[in-house]
Design a protein around this motif. Structure first.
Motif, PDB file in Angstrom:
ATOM      1  N   GLY A  90      36.386  38.600  58.319  1.00  0.00           N
ATOM      2  CA  GLY A  90      35.436  39.702  58.189  1.00  0.00           C
ATOM      3  C   GLY A  90      35.410  40.380  56.841  1.00  0.00           C
ATOM      4  O   GLY A  90      34.889  41.491  56.715  1.00  0.00           O
ATOM      5  N   GLU A  91      35.965  39.752  55.804  1.00  0.00           N
ATOM      6  CA  GLU A  91      36.045  40.396  54.485  1.00  0.00           C
ATOM      7  C   GLU A  91      35.144  39.681  53.482  1.00  0.00           C
ATOM      8  O   GLU A  91      35.283  38.482  53.239  1.00  0.00           O
ATOM      9  CB  GLU A  91      37.496  40.369  53.983  1.00  0.00           C
ATOM     10  CG  GLU A  91      37.688  41.079  52.651  1.00  0.00           C
ATOM     11  CD  GLU A  91      39.129  41.021  52.158  1.00  0.00           C
ATOM     12  OE1 GLU A  91      39.390  41.526  51.053  1.00  0.00           O
ATOM     13  OE2 GLU A  91      39.978  40.453  52.879  1.00  0.00           O
ATOM     14  N   VAL A  92      34.209  40.416  52.907  1.00  0.00           N
ATOM     15  CA  VAL A  92      33.343  39.897  51.850  1.00  0.00           C
ATOM     16  C   VAL A  92      33.689  40.651  50.571  1.00  0.00           C
ATOM     17  O   VAL A  92      33.438  41.856  50.468  1.00  0.00           O
ATOM     18  CB  VAL A  92      31.858  40.082  52.194  1.00  0.00           C
ATOM     19  CG1 VAL A  92      30.974  39.568  51.054  1.00  0.00           C
ATOM     20  CG2 VAL A  92      31.520  39.352  53.484  1.00  0.00           C
ATOM     21  N   THR A  93      34.269  39.976  49.606  1.00  0.00           N
ATOM     22  CA  THR A  93      34.731  40.655  48.389  1.00  0.00           C
ATOM     23  C   THR A  93      34.653  39.731  47.182  1.00  0.00           C
ATOM     24  O   THR A  93      34.770  38.515  47.302  1.00  0.00           O
ATOM     25  CB  THR A  93      36.186  41.136  48.552  1.00  0.00           C
ATOM     26  OG1 THR A  93      36.624  41.739  47.322  1.00  0.00           O
ATOM     27  CG2 THR A  93      37.112  39.991  48.913  1.00  0.00           C
ATOM     28  N   LYS A  94      34.449  40.346  46.025  1.00  0.00           N
ATOM     29  CA  LYS A  94      34.472  39.621  44.762  1.00  0.00           C
ATOM     30  C   LYS A  94      35.677  40.030  43.916  1.00  0.00           C
ATOM     31  O   LYS A  94      35.721  39.769  42.712  1.00  0.00           O
ATOM     32  CB  LYS A  94      33.190  39.892  43.961  1.00  0.00           C
ATOM     33  CG  LYS A  94      31.913  39.323  44.562  1.00  0.00           C
ATOM     34  CD  LYS A  94      30.733  39.574  43.625  1.00  0.00           C
ATOM     35  CE  LYS A  94      29.455  38.941  44.140  1.00  0.00           C
ATOM     36  NZ  LYS A  94      28.955  39.597  45.358  1.00  0.00           N
ATOM     37  N   ASN A  95      36.658  40.657  44.540  1.00  0.00           N
ATOM     38  CA  ASN A  95      37.788  41.216  43.796  1.00  0.00           C
ATOM     39  C   ASN A  95      39.086  40.438  43.965  1.00  0.00           C
ATOM     40  O   ASN A  95      40.158  40.956  43.650  1.00  0.00           O
ATOM     41  CB  ASN A  95      38.017  42.671  44.225  1.00  0.00           C
ATOM     42  CG  ASN A  95      36.874  43.569  43.798  1.00  0.00           C
ATOM     43  OD1 ASN A  95      36.326  43.403  42.715  1.00  0.00           O
ATOM     44  ND2 ASN A  95      36.492  44.508  44.660  1.00  0.00           N
ATOM     45  N   THR A  96      38.996  39.196  44.454  1.00  0.00           N
ATOM     46  CA  THR A  96      40.217  38.411  44.587  1.00  0.00           C
ATOM     47  C   THR A  96      40.602  37.823  43.231  1.00  0.00           C
ATOM     48  O   THR A  96      39.801  37.793  42.283  1.00  0.00           O
ATOM     49  CB  THR A  96      40.030  37.261  45.594  1.00  0.00           C
ATOM     50  OG1 THR A  96      39.146  36.279  45.024  1.00  0.00           O
ATOM     51  CG2 THR A  96      39.455  37.769  46.902  1.00  0.00           C
ATOM     52  N   LEU A  97      41.816  37.307  43.142  1.00  0.00           N
ATOM     53  CA  LEU A  97      42.273  36.658  41.914  1.00  0.00           C
ATOM     54  C   LEU A  97      41.417  35.440  41.600  1.00  0.00           C
ATOM     55  O   LEU A  97      41.107  35.170  40.431  1.00  0.00           O
ATOM     56  CB  LEU A  97      43.751  36.252  42.067  1.00  0.00           C
ATOM     57  CG  LEU A  97      44.437  35.752  40.792  1.00  0.00           C
ATOM     58  CD1 LEU A  97      44.451  36.850  39.724  1.00  0.00           C
ATOM     59  CD2 LEU A  97      45.874  35.298  41.097  1.00  0.00           C
ATOM     60  N   TRP A  98      41.015  34.717  42.651  1.00  0.00           N
ATOM     61  CA  TRP A  98      40.155  33.550  42.447  1.00  0.00           C
ATOM     62  C   TRP A  98      38.820  33.957  41.837  1.00  0.00           C
ATOM     63  O   TRP A  98      38.296  33.260  40.956  1.00  0.00           O
ATOM     64  CB  TRP A  98      39.911  32.839  43.777  1.00  0.00           C
ATOM     65  CG  TRP A  98      41.070  32.054  44.297  1.00  0.00           C
ATOM     66  CD1 TRP A  98      41.798  32.303  45.425  1.00  0.00           C
ATOM     67  CD2 TRP A  98      41.653  30.885  43.703  1.00  0.00           C
ATOM     68  NE1 TRP A  98      42.795  31.368  45.578  1.00  0.00           N
ATOM     69  CE2 TRP A  98      42.726  30.481  44.525  1.00  0.00           C
ATOM     70  CE3 TRP A  98      41.377  30.148  42.556  1.00  0.00           C
ATOM     71  CZ2 TRP A  98      43.511  29.371  44.248  1.00  0.00           C
ATOM     72  CZ3 TRP A  98      42.156  29.039  42.265  1.00  0.00           C
ATOM     73  CH2 TRP A  98      43.212  28.658  43.103  1.00  0.00           C
ATOM     74  N   ASP A  99      38.276  35.085  42.282  1.00  0.00           N
ATOM     75  CA  ASP A  99      37.007  35.563  41.724  1.00  0.00           C
ATOM     76  C   ASP A  99      37.155  35.867  40.237  1.00  0.00           C
ATOM     77  O   ASP A  99      36.316  35.485  39.416  1.00  0.00           O
ATOM     78  CB  ASP A  99      36.544  36.832  42.459  1.00  0.00           C
ATOM     79  CG  ASP A  99      36.029  36.537  43.851  1.00  0.00           C
ATOM     80  OD1 ASP A  99      35.002  35.860  43.964  1.00  0.00           O
ATOM     81  OD2 ASP A  99      36.672  36.967  44.832  1.00  0.00           O
ATOM     82  N   LYS A 100      38.220  36.563  39.898  1.00  0.00           N
ATOM     83  CA  LYS A 100      38.396  37.008  38.516  1.00  0.00           C
ATOM     84  C   LYS A 100      38.706  35.864  37.562  1.00  0.00           C
ATOM     85  O   LYS A 100      38.256  35.853  36.417  1.00  0.00           O
ATOM     86  CB  LYS A 100      39.509  38.051  38.462  1.00  0.00           C
ATOM     87  CG  LYS A 100      39.165  39.329  39.240  1.00  0.00           C
ATOM     88  CD  LYS A 100      40.342  40.286  39.290  1.00  0.00           C
ATOM     89  CE  LYS A 100      40.011  41.541  40.093  1.00  0.00           C
ATOM     90  NZ  LYS A 100      41.168  42.462  40.205  1.00  0.00           N
TER      91      LYS A 100
END
Length: 326
Positions: free
Chosen positions: A36-46
């Motif tokens: 249920g988590e939609v985020t662009k703030n993970t280490l993979w994103d960065k």
């Protein structure tokens, strides 16, 4: 979405390291989405995904898809890569575009469903005896009724809207356990071959369309023919890498030997994906020009104008049948 998916997949295939990194990133994001988590703030994103996200500006929140079926793998991949909500809607111009739609629920399944009925219309599944689909089994032609459906019935709308006000879509759907609809087949454009087999060309074209070397396809046959033929527009870049041989795209498409080899490869691919022997084309014509709105072979919503394509290529398809018979 399909082309973007193919482009990213091709990038992954160029390097084992790139492939491993992207697969690890999407697996990690999938775990979060399923929780249920939609985020662009993970280490993979960065570290990795931001570059891909920036291809489309980097700020996508919601992605809406319609007009044609969306492969569940593509929908899931887009959600993982771009960390966004993907809403898939289903309907027709005749019912103002949206009769069902998936929700904003973060953990929605990538199961190919197009969501539950929307509050402005009701849905029923009508029997399609010729194809062995029956409403009592939870399968049948999707029919809409509601204030969003165009006015009728009248002489001009009688084939589309019945006397009880139901809009017949021509799509075959199935009720799922959670109350959503899944489109599983197509009633319109079905034809019967001389051998008595019913052919749903758009469904078959959808399978072939997954092949990385195919951009567009038109499958054709009739009750006077025992087999099918097809007009295929190859995906130029990938097609030329394998079949180019120091010649132009147009020259490669015009080569009969190339067409024969290509047919063997794509038919093998389709058979492995469940297409039956009587459904595959026995001969193909490779077209170097894409079907488009400009050449009047696609509608504004990117759907094939089947009568127009048939008319344009009829003489070519008749020659294909002559080749089969010889």
């Amino acid at each position: 979405m399909n082309r973007l998916y193919d482009k990213i997949q091709a990038t992954m295939a160029e390097s084992k390291l790139k492939g491993w990194l992207l697969r690890s990133a999407t697996a990690s994001k999938r775990g979060r989405l399923d929780n249920g988590e939609v985020t662009k703030n993970t280490l993979w994103d960065k570290l990795l995904l931001k570059k891909v996200q920036n291809l489309l500006g980097g700020r996508i929140h919601t992605w809406v898809s319609g007009a044609a079926p969306l492969n569940p793998k593509v929908r899931g991949f887009i959600r993982e890569i771009f960390s966004c909500y993907v809403i898939e809607a289903y309907g027709q111009t005749e019912n103002v575009g949206c009769g069902t739609g998936t929700s904003f629920v973060n953990y929605q399944k990538e199961d190919g469903c197009v969501g539950p009925p929307q509050p402005w219309n009701e849905i029923k599944l009508a029997d399609v005896p010729d194809m062995q689909y029956f409403g009592k089994d939870g399968k049948g032609e999707v029919c809409f009724r509601g204030d969003n459906v165009m006015l009728g019935p009248s002489e001009k709308t009688a084939k589309t809207i019945d006397e009880d006000g139901w809009l017949h879509t021509g799509d075959v759907g199935q009720w799922m356990e959670n109350g959503t609809i899944k489109i599983i087949d197509r009633k319109k454009h079905i034809y019967k071959t001389a051998l008595g087999e019913y052919i749903a060309p758009e469904k078959i074209e959808g399978v072939y369309g997954k092949h990385p070397h195919i951009a567009q396809m038109f499958l054709w046959g009739s009750s006077l023919k025992s087999t099918n033929v097809a007009i295929i527009v190859p995906e130029e870049e990938k097609f030329m890498k394998e079949y180019g041989k120091d010649r132009t795209f147009e020259e490669a498409c015009a080569d009969p030997e190339t067409a024969a080899n290509f047919l063997v490869a794509i038919n093998k691919f389709a058979r492995e994906d469940g297409v039956k022997g009587y459904e595959v084309p026995k001969a193909i014509y490779l077209e170097h020009e894409l079907f488009s709105i400009e050449n009047e072979l696609l509608t504004p919503t990117q759907k094939a104008k089947r009568p127009s394509i048939q008319k344009k290529y009829m003489s070519i398809m008749e020659k294909l049948y002559e080749e089969i018979n010889n």
